[in-house]
Enzyme design. Sequence first.
Site, PDB file in Angstrom:
ATOM      1  N   LYS A  15       9.734  -3.894   0.240  1.00  0.00           N
ATOM      2  CA  LYS A  15      10.269  -2.557  -0.624  1.00  0.00           C
ATOM      3  C   LYS A  15      11.062  -2.046  -0.298  1.00  0.00           C
ATOM      4  O   LYS A  15      12.035  -1.537  -1.228  1.00  0.00           O
ATOM      5  CB  LYS A  15       8.740  -2.456  -1.041  1.00  0.00           C
ATOM      6  CG  LYS A  15       7.608  -3.083  -1.554  1.00  0.00           C
ATOM      7  CD  LYS A  15       6.076  -2.657  -1.427  1.00  0.00           C
ATOM      8  CE  LYS A  15       5.162  -2.062  -0.114  1.00  0.00           C
ATOM      9  NZ  LYS A  15       5.555  -3.362   0.900  1.00  0.00           N
ATOM     10  N   ARG A  90      -1.953   2.910  -2.733  1.00  0.00           N
ATOM     11  CA  ARG A  90      -2.373   1.612  -2.344  1.00  0.00           C
ATOM     12  C   ARG A  90      -3.705   1.884  -2.479  1.00  0.00           C
ATOM     13  O   ARG A  90      -4.170   0.357  -1.515  1.00  0.00           O
ATOM     14  CB  ARG A  90      -1.968   2.023  -0.469  1.00  0.00           C
ATOM     15  CG  ARG A  90      -1.078   1.208   0.314  1.00  0.00           C
ATOM     16  CD  ARG A  90      -1.194   1.999   1.270  1.00  0.00           C
ATOM     17  NE  ARG A  90      -0.337   0.902   2.266  1.00  0.00           N
ATOM     18  CZ  ARG A  90       0.334   0.981   2.560  1.00  0.00           C
ATOM     19  NH1 ARG A  90       1.922   1.422   2.019  1.00  0.00           N
ATOM     20  NH2 ARG A  90       1.317  -0.471   3.523  1.00  0.00           N
ATOM     21  N   ARG A 135      12.388  -6.490  12.587  1.00  0.00           N
ATOM     22  CA  ARG A 135      12.280  -5.641  11.475  1.00  0.00           C
ATOM     23  C   ARG A 135      12.517  -4.966  12.411  1.00  0.00           C
ATOM     24  O   ARG A 135      12.353  -4.767  13.321  1.00  0.00           O
ATOM     25  CB  ARG A 135      11.766  -5.563  11.014  1.00  0.00           C
ATOM     26  CG  ARG A 135      11.604  -3.523  10.450  1.00  0.00           C
ATOM     27  CD  ARG A 135      11.280  -3.227   8.910  1.00  0.00           C
ATOM     28  NE  ARG A 135       9.866  -3.321   9.376  1.00  0.00           N
ATOM     29  CZ  ARG A 135       8.719  -2.833   8.374  1.00  0.00           C
ATOM     30  NH1 ARG A 135       8.975  -2.878   7.053  1.00  0.00           N
ATOM     31  NH2 ARG A 135       7.672  -3.121   9.065  1.00  0.00           N
ATOM     32  N   ARG A 168       9.314  -0.425  14.757  1.00  0.00           N
ATOM     33  CA  ARG A 168       7.829   0.478  14.814  1.00  0.00           C
ATOM     34  C   ARG A 168       6.564  -0.198  15.460  1.00  0.00           C
ATOM     35  O   ARG A 168       6.756  -1.236  15.329  1.00  0.00           O
ATOM     36  CB  ARG A 168       7.491   0.646  12.584  1.00  0.00           C
ATOM     37  CG  ARG A 168       8.253   0.787  11.892  1.00  0.00           C
ATOM     38  CD  ARG A 168       7.890   0.684  10.775  1.00  0.00           C
ATOM     39  NE  ARG A 168       6.650   0.605  10.620  1.00  0.00           N
ATOM     40  CZ  ARG A 168       6.261   0.176   8.610  1.00  0.00           C
ATOM     41  NH1 ARG A 168       7.221   0.090   8.054  1.00  0.00           N
ATOM     42  NH2 ARG A 168       5.225  -0.075   8.520  1.00  0.00           N
ATOM     43  N   ARG A 179      -3.009  -5.153   9.149  1.00  0.00           N
ATOM     44  CA  ARG A 179      -2.794  -4.340   7.363  1.00  0.00           C
ATOM     45  C   ARG A 179      -2.067  -5.201   6.474  1.00  0.00           C
ATOM     46  O   ARG A 179      -2.688  -5.212   5.653  1.00  0.00           O
ATOM     47  CB  ARG A 179      -1.479  -4.043   7.998  1.00  0.00           C
ATOM     48  CG  ARG A 179      -0.671  -3.231   8.506  1.00  0.00           C
ATOM     49  CD  ARG A 179       0.201  -2.957   9.480  1.00  0.00           C
ATOM     50  NE  ARG A 179       1.521  -2.971   8.812  1.00  0.00           N
ATOM     51  CZ  ARG A 179       2.719  -2.978   9.201  1.00  0.00           C
ATOM     52  NH1 ARG A 179       3.226  -3.870  10.622  1.00  0.00           N
ATOM     53  NH2 ARG A 179       3.783  -2.613   8.317  1.00  0.00           N
TER      54      ARG A 179
HETATM   55  P1  AP5 Z   1      10.534  -4.108   4.505  1.00  0.00           P
HETATM   56  O1  AP5 Z   1      12.324  -4.396   3.658  1.00  0.00           O
HETATM   57  O2  AP5 Z   1      11.134  -2.775   5.280  1.00  0.00           O
HETATM   58  O3  AP5 Z   1       9.427  -4.787   3.798  1.00  0.00           O
HETATM   59  P2  AP5 Z   1       7.685  -3.380   2.934  1.00  0.00           P
HETATM   60  O4  AP5 Z   1       7.719  -4.564   2.024  1.00  0.00           O
HETATM   61  O5  AP5 Z   1       8.794  -2.103   2.964  1.00  0.00           O
HETATM   62  O6  AP5 Z   1       7.104  -3.192   4.861  1.00  0.00           O
HETATM   63  P3  AP5 Z   1       6.190  -2.431   5.464  1.00  0.00           P
HETATM   64  O7  AP5 Z   1       5.647  -2.413   6.021  1.00  0.00           O
HETATM   65  O8  AP5 Z   1       7.468  -1.337   5.362  1.00  0.00           O
HETATM   66  O9  AP5 Z   1       5.126  -2.386   4.636  1.00  0.00           O
HETATM   67  P4  AP5 Z   1       3.772  -1.279   4.703  1.00  0.00           P
HETATM   68  O10 AP5 Z   1       3.407  -1.331   3.753  1.00  0.00           O
HETATM   69  O11 AP5 Z   1       3.052  -1.675   5.357  1.00  0.00           O
HETATM   70  O12 AP5 Z   1       4.437   0.045   6.163  1.00  0.00           O
HETATM   71  P5  AP5 Z   1       4.906   1.396   4.846  1.00  0.00           P
HETATM   72  O13 AP5 Z   1       5.723   2.516   5.863  1.00  0.00           O
HETATM   73  O14 AP5 Z   1       4.335   1.784   3.779  1.00  0.00           O
HETATM   74  O15 AP5 Z   1      11.167  -5.764   5.383  1.00  0.00           O
HETATM   75  C1  AP5 Z   1      10.828  -6.287   6.077  1.00  0.00           C
HETATM   76  C2  AP5 Z   1      11.490  -7.183   6.840  1.00  0.00           C
HETATM   77  O16 AP5 Z   1      12.032  -8.405   6.249  1.00  0.00           O
HETATM   78  C3  AP5 Z   1      13.086  -5.923   7.413  1.00  0.00           C
HETATM   79  O17 AP5 Z   1      13.403  -7.157   8.502  1.00  0.00           O
HETATM   80  C4  AP5 Z   1      13.943  -6.758   6.368  1.00  0.00           C
HETATM   81  O18 AP5 Z   1      15.248  -6.844   6.646  1.00  0.00           O
HETATM   82  C5  AP5 Z   1      13.281  -8.424   5.987  1.00  0.00           C
HETATM   83  N1  AP5 Z   1      13.205  -8.933   4.705  1.00  0.00           N
HETATM   84  C6  AP5 Z   1      13.529  -7.535   3.799  1.00  0.00           C
HETATM   85  N2  AP5 Z   1      13.575  -8.450   2.439  1.00  0.00           N
HETATM   86  C7  AP5 Z   1      13.913 -10.164   2.716  1.00  0.00           C
HETATM   87  C8  AP5 Z   1      14.534 -11.055   2.036  1.00  0.00           C
HETATM   88  N3  AP5 Z   1      14.279 -11.132   0.846  1.00  0.00           N
HETATM   89  N4  AP5 Z   1      14.528 -12.130   3.120  1.00  0.00           N
HETATM   90  C9  AP5 Z   1      14.161 -12.188   4.098  1.00  0.00           C
HETATM   91  N5  AP5 Z   1      13.646 -10.943   4.748  1.00  0.00           N
HETATM   92  C10 AP5 Z   1      14.083  -9.948   4.355  1.00  0.00           C
HETATM   93  O19 AP5 Z   1       3.004   1.926   5.497  1.00  0.00           O
HETATM   94  C11 AP5 Z   1       2.360   1.861   7.592  1.00  0.00           C
HETATM   95  C12 AP5 Z   1       1.173   2.590   7.261  1.00  0.00           C
HETATM   96  O20 AP5 Z   1       1.088   3.586   6.513  1.00  0.00           O
HETATM   97  C13 AP5 Z   1       0.072   0.975   7.115  1.00  0.00           C
HETATM   98  O21 AP5 Z   1      -0.149   0.162   7.266  1.00  0.00           O
HETATM   99  C14 AP5 Z   1      -1.366   2.842   6.388  1.00  0.00           C
HETATM  100  O22 AP5 Z   1      -2.021   2.756   7.745  1.00  0.00           O
HETATM  101  C15 AP5 Z   1       0.376   4.789   6.398  1.00  0.00           C
HETATM  102  N6  AP5 Z   1       0.370   4.368   4.724  1.00  0.00           N
HETATM  103  C16 AP5 Z   1       1.573   4.170   4.245  1.00  0.00           C
HETATM  104  N7  AP5 Z   1       0.928   5.074   3.495  1.00  0.00           N
HETATM  105  C17 AP5 Z   1      -0.245   5.289   3.137  1.00  0.00           C
HETATM  106  C18 AP5 Z   1      -0.648   5.104   1.754  1.00  0.00           C
HETATM  107  N8  AP5 Z   1      -0.365   5.591   0.410  1.00  0.00           N
HETATM  108  N9  AP5 Z   1      -2.159   5.986   1.558  1.00  0.00           N
HETATM  109  C19 AP5 Z   1      -2.769   5.137   3.581  1.00  0.00           C
HETATM  110  N10 AP5 Z   1      -2.084   5.528   4.159  1.00  0.00           N
HETATM  111  C20 AP5 Z   1      -1.232   4.965   4.050  1.00  0.00           C
END
Ligand code: AP5
Length: 221
Positions: A15, A90, A135, A168, A179
Amino acid sequence: MKNVFIFLGPPGSGKGTQTSRLAEELNFPHIDTGSLLRQNIKEQTPYGIEAKKYMDKGQLVPIEIVQDIIFERLKKDDAKNGYILDGYPRSVEQAEALEVIHEKLKEYWNDNGAKVTAVYFDVPMEKLVERLVNRRSCPMCGEIYNLKNKKPLKEGFCDKCGVELVQRTDDNEETARLRFETYNKETKPLLDYYGNKNNLKTIDADKDIEEVWNNLLKVVK
Ligand code: AP5
């Protein structure tokens, strides 16, 4: 009516990688609750101190915190004409809260409100741990890299800013699995939620980054 894109998908589904590019393409802000929360942690705000307890366990941060942060962010001028939400909502509870926020924003901006499109990044879960543990990201500009398939030109440093890349704290195998559990329990039901409203688009995100980008453009344009 402003366009609002909501990116849904499990951790590591790509994403963040695609949102930054689409944000540039559409000239919309990329609003990512994970980064907003990490910024609060870095600044040691009361929200950040509380949020860290949940993020370290792979759990969702309490809705009151996320809702306040999002509402304040969406009132900024750059979000007036549309935005991309990455990692929010979420849960069904957050999706309902977002509808209330959109009603409030309609009054705030005195406009016709938001047309929501949810985009689901479909990738089999078993592919994701490897993506997450490999990552690395830039602490300055947020650019996302991968040690296996999206390496920086100079090992360990951002191509754009030249600063040292970081990993991270929740990108270890144990927290990643927690997660995924949280995702299955809390976030996956949103596929039905937006599906039932007829505003869900699914893209095959189990392709290389360029192909996913092309798949994404087909559903957002
Ligand atoms: P990347 O693009 O970084 O993946 P992503 O889908 O953005 O994954 P995230 O881990 O950031 O999502 P998340 O939802 O767990 O984390 P968030 O920060 O929102 O890609 C990942 C890797 O794959 C990279 O190395 C990239 O290069 C590679 N890649 C990408 N595309 C690829 C492809 N096509 N092929 C191969 N490789 C590829 O949340 C973190 C924490 O914050 C949560 O656990 C929670 O505690 C809290 N939080 C966040 N939002 C909320 C909310 N709304 N409510 C409550 N808690 C929240």
